[in-house]
Design an enzyme around this catalytic site. Structure first.
Site, short mmCIF file in Angstrom:
data_model
loop_
_atom_site.label_atom_id
_atom_site.label_comp_id
_atom_site.label_asym_id
_atom_site.label_seq_id
_atom_site.Cartn_x
_atom_site.Cartn_y
_atom_site.Cartn_z
N CYS B 133 -18.33 31.52 50.09
CA CYS B 133 -19.62 31.70 51.12
C CYS B 133 -20.26 30.67 51.37
O CYS B 133 -21.02 30.56 51.53
CB CYS B 133 -19.97 33.31 51.30
SG CYS B 133 -18.90 34.31 51.82
N HIS B 134 -20.91 31.29 49.34
CA HIS B 134 -21.95 30.40 49.53
C HIS B 134 -21.80 29.31 47.63
O HIS B 134 -22.66 28.41 47.33
CB HIS B 134 -23.44 30.94 48.68
CG HIS B 134 -23.61 31.55 50.17
ND1 HIS B 134 -23.53 32.61 50.39
CD2 HIS B 134 -24.65 31.24 51.90
CE1 HIS B 134 -23.58 33.81 51.34
NE2 HIS B 134 -23.88 32.09 52.09
#
Lengths: 420, 169
Positions: B133-134
């Site tokens: 995701c990040h």
């Protein structure tokens, strides 16, 4: 206001109006004096009302077929798409309607930024508008969770986890929001309830928004205060009604194009996979209208500060009437502000673009610069510009530049300064 | 109006507001607390897992309280790697011994501490986990090494019921 003198013609009308002045209200709304130079950027208020009503009506219908349960939600949406008569149409209108709503609201907000509509005496209209915008984002986010696809589930997980950044109480708040230890059925049912509630809160705020608007009256492209009613105004009906109606038709063509030709282009394919708490999609991306804020969130390497930056980016707008120190409303007479305005527009578009890209390398660098500039615009550029900028002379009335010999404002202004 | 009378009325107002505030608070609390995890959710607080089929270098993922739990049977190299890390290099310093009761088995919540995604196995710069995701990187002990996540992946309460069974929760 003109409606003070209003008395209904019929005897029954007078009797009714003395007890509940609805006819006076209707008269006020039709006769409401509107600046005669409003351009098409002013038609988005009416378009937004249309969007809200469309969402409420299609939403009510969808709620008749949708089942808010983690085991059944995904299937019930497919049931709407395949079995329910015109279910596909109603759902596509509702899903694309959210995007159309945001498209219109962004144009509405940027119109306000260009013509300085947020300045005194319209600060309350502006702040109510920001609250509506916040509620719209909440409603859109929760609505996106309801189909219970992969993006629904993981979007809900990521966004609710933002609250875990709050020191000490964060984890407790997240558990409370979920009603469990992860996004699950209790989360879905409460999101459905709130998604149903929020549009009606927005409707109430829209009434206040319009009420607050009708106290000082509309701003206009020239941005000067005008006498109402006067040579500078026209009655709302039929002049503005027709103009709003025409703009609405144009808008509906765009709306219909998305609904009938590319109904899924604004969504994510991952959301046609049922929610799976064990697998996170490779790229979690919010809907397009939230991307600039998502880019700001990701551009900050610290979890808490990232959340703070993202929320500040929205709340800073509420302080805008006091951050912009210029007395002149319209950018037409603010040559420097006009340039900074377009830089801001570009900045927000860039943020939106990098928000959709992976947060690494060059994209991350661009996101950081664009985030810094966003805050720079509101915190430094606007306050300083109000003192430093040499603004152009503003006309005394809307009619003046026209009677001055040219319908072109700039030409009329040049002529005016030449005459002096 | 004499001053004494005013005081008496003020007192009554204040007392009324105070009682009213307590009443409103007592009414609102159930409305807020109903959103917290209910009895049926809390009842699912523990789960037993059979680990007899897990070979070294394999990870199984089980669902506990709606969240994935990674149970990894670590290889010798992974254990050595996890133990040899200096505490100064860690963002959230924690010894491997404090995270894995039995060094061969790492049991932890498979939830990225940034925003709750499920990290991927055998990925990332530290041979542990990588969150897509990040971009948070975790090492073979599930400790955060690089990226936006603030802390190591959480270790749930668990115990070895016997050599083949782990009870989580």
């Amino acid at each position: 206001m003109s409606d003070n003198a209003y008395t209904p013609k019929s005897k029954f009308g007078k009797w009714f109006n003395d007890r509940l002045p609805l006819l006076s209200l209707a008269n006020h709304l039709t006769d409401y004096p509107t600046p005669k130079n409003l351009n098409y950027w002013w038609t988005f208020g009416g378009i937004l009302t249309f969007c809200l009503i469309t969402q409420i009506v299609t939403g009510l219908v969808l709620a008749m077929h949708y089942i808010a349960h983690a085991d059944m939600a995904f299937d019930s949406v497919e049931h709407i798409m395949r079995d329910v008569n015109y279910g596909w149409l109603i759902r596509y209108i509702h899903a694309n309607g959210a995007s159309m709503f945001f498209l219109a609201v962004y144009i509405h907000i940027f119109r306000s930024l260009f013509y300085g509509s947020y300045k005194a005496p319209r600060e309350i209209i502006w702040i109510i508008g920001i609250i509506i915008y916040l509620l719209m984002m909440a409603a859109a986010f929760m609505g996106y969770v309801l189909p219970w696809g992969q993006m629904s589930f993981w979007g809900a997980t990521v966004i609710t986890n933002l609250f875990s950044a709050i020191p000490l109480v964060g984890e407790g708040i997240v558990t409370w929001l979920w009603g469990g230890y992860s996004v699950d059925n209790p989360t879905l049912t409460r999101f459905f309830t709130l998604h149903y509630l929020i549009p009606f809160l927005i409707l109430g705020l829209v009434v206040l928004h319009i009420w607050a608007l009708h106290v000082p009256g509309n701003n206009n492209p020239v941005g000067i205060d005008i006498k109402k009613p006067s040579k500078d105004t026209v009655p709302f009906h039929p002049y503005i009604v027709i103009k709003d109606g025409f703009a609405l038709l144009m808008f509906m063509i765009v709306f219909a194009f998305f609904v009938f030709y590319t109904p899924n282009i604004l969504g994510h394919a991952d959301n046609y996979i049922e929610a799976d708490p064990l697998v996170t999609p490779a790229h979690i991306v919010p809907e397009w209208y939230l991307l600039p804020f998502y880019a700001i969130l990701r551009s900050v390497p610290d979890k808490l500060l990232g959340v703070v930056a993202m929320l500040s980016a929205i709340f800073i707008l509420a302080a805008l009437p006091w951050l912009d120190t210029s007395k002149i409303r319209s950018a037409v007479f603010r040559p420097l502000y006009r340039q900074f305005y377009w830089i801001l527009v570009a900045d927000v578009l860039i943020l939106g673009y990098v928000g959709a890209m992976p947060a690494e390398g060059l994209y991350l660098l661009i996101a950081r610069i664009a985030t810094a500039y966003y805050f720079l615009h509101f915190l430094i550029v606007l306050p300083v510009l109000g003192y430093k900028e040499k603004t152009l002379p503003i006309p005394l009335s809307i009619t003046e530049p026209v009677l001055g010999g040219s319908p072109n404002l700039v030409a009329a202004r040049n002529k005016e300064s030449f005459n002096k | 109006m004499s001053e004494k009378k005013t005081n008496r009325r003020d007192f009554l107002f204040t007392a009324t507001y105070a009682v009213g505030a307590v009443g409103v608070g007592a009414t609102i609390w159930p409305m807020i607390d109903q959103m917290n995890p209910d009895a049926s959710v809390k009842a699912l607080a523990s789960t037993e897992v059979d680990i007899s089929s897990v070979t070294p270098g394999k990870t199984i993922t089980v669902l506990w309280r709606g969240k994935p739990v990674f149970i990894r049977r670590r290889t010798r190299e992974e254990i050595v790697q996890a133990k040899s890390v200096k505490m100064e290099e860690l963002k959230d310093p924690e010894k491997d011994e404090d995270r894995a009761k039995n060094p061969e088995w790492l049991v932890m919540l498979g939830v990225c501490t940034h925003l709750g995604c499920v990290p991927l196995n055998d990925k990332g710069d530290y041979n542990g986990w990588f969150c897509p995701c990040h971009g948070s990187h975790y090492d073979t002990s599930g400790r955060i090494r690089k990226g936006p996540a603030p802390t190591n992946m959480e270790i749930p309460k668990y115990e070895f019921v016997n050599t083949n069974t782990i009870k989580i929760g």
